[in-house]
Design an enzyme around this catalytic site. Structure first.
Site, PDB file in Angstrom:
ATOM      1  NE  ARG A 188       6.688   9.529 -15.252  1.00  0.00           N
ATOM      2  CZ  ARG A 188       6.276   8.571 -14.432  1.00  0.00           C
ATOM      3  NH1 ARG A 188       6.833   7.362 -14.494  1.00  0.00           N
ATOM      4  NH2 ARG A 188       5.330   8.795 -13.565  1.00  0.00           N
ATOM      5  CG  LEU A 189      12.851   9.905  -9.996  1.00  0.00           C
ATOM      6  CD1 LEU A 189      13.413  10.680  -8.810  1.00  0.00           C
ATOM      7  CD2 LEU A 189      13.114   8.423  -9.821  1.00  0.00           C
ATOM      8  CG  ASP A 190       7.435   5.483 -10.900  1.00  0.00           C
ATOM      9  OD1 ASP A 190       7.037   5.929 -11.986  1.00  0.00           O
ATOM     10  OD2 ASP A 190       7.923   4.345 -10.756  1.00  0.00           O
ATOM     11  CE1 TYR A 191       2.158  12.360  -5.597  1.00  0.00           C
ATOM     12  CE2 TYR A 191       1.461  10.263  -4.643  1.00  0.00           C
ATOM     13  CZ  TYR A 191       1.435  11.647  -4.641  1.00  0.00           C
ATOM     14  OH  TYR A 191       0.696  12.324  -3.706  1.00  0.00           O
TER      15      TYR A 191
END
Length: 214
Positions: free
Chosen positions: A40-43
């Site tokens: 994932r990648l942070d928002y």
């Protein structure tokens, strides 16, 4: 054969396909059915996100045991110092323990689309860019590392995961690659994860249409 999708995740988009708060999600930019993100990648981070419908491929990319190096471009507050770069290369001690040594170097501002909204020059009159490569995957690790050495991250872009790079993708765009299926650990040497067979023409996603709640 396995199929891998390389996506440039925009700023302020979740690394998932649904959200009860009506925030932007991956469903706004990629409509391929049955795919899941490898990690994932942070928002509030941008850049390369890998997706596939091959569970084993996702596991081999995202599991810490395989230690796929991840390269980030970080725009930080102030002019990054030699001492700060040296500390990052040696490893710093965060609240959850010491980090492994990273590759860290100053870079010129990368050729990439401006963020929306961009960094406010009145609030942050002096900034600089560094390239940081790590092989760990702690929560918000790069941001915590740069803050620890005195240079908080203002903008964070993931440029590469292992052999896969963001090159040529604008925010919200993706492309497809076909790979050899990963081989079991006890199989004879051969082509496995990261061995590219064919790269398809860039796929251009529709602009994000889902609006965030104020």
């Amino acid at each position: 054969m396995s199929t891998l999708y390389l996506l440039h995740k925009p700023y302020r988009m979740l690394s998932q396909f649904t959200d009860k708060q009506a925030r932007a999600t991956l469903a706004d930019v990629i409509t391929v059915p049955g795919v899941y993100a490898a990690g994932r990648l942070d928002y509030d981070s941008e850049g390369l996100l890998l997706l596939s419908d091959d569970g084993e491929l996702i596991h081999r990319i995202s599991h810490p045991r395989y230690k796929q190096p991840k390269t980030y471009w970080a725009q930080v507050e102030g002019e990054i110092s030699d001492a700060a770069l040296k500390a990052l290369r040696q490893g710093v001690t965060l609240k959850d323990g010491p980090t492994q040594p990273a590759k860290a170097r100053r870079i010129d501002p990368p050729t990439i689309a401006p963020r929306q909204p961009d960094i406010d020059p009145k609030r942050h009159p002096s900034t600089s860019w560094l390239e940081l490569t790590i092989s760990e995957g702690r929560n918000r690790q790069v941001r915590r590392m740069t803050a620890h050495v005195g240079f908080p991250t203002l903008r964070l872009i993931r440029a590469a995961i292992g052999p896969w790079r963001l090159d040529g993708l604008a925010p919200g765009e993706w492309r497809k690659e076909t790979l050899h299926t990963p081989r079991p650990a006890n199989a004879p040497p051969g082509r496995g994860v990261g061995q590219r067979v064919a790269q398809q023409k860039n796929q251009h996603a529709r602009p994000t249409t889902k609006r965030r709640k104020p």
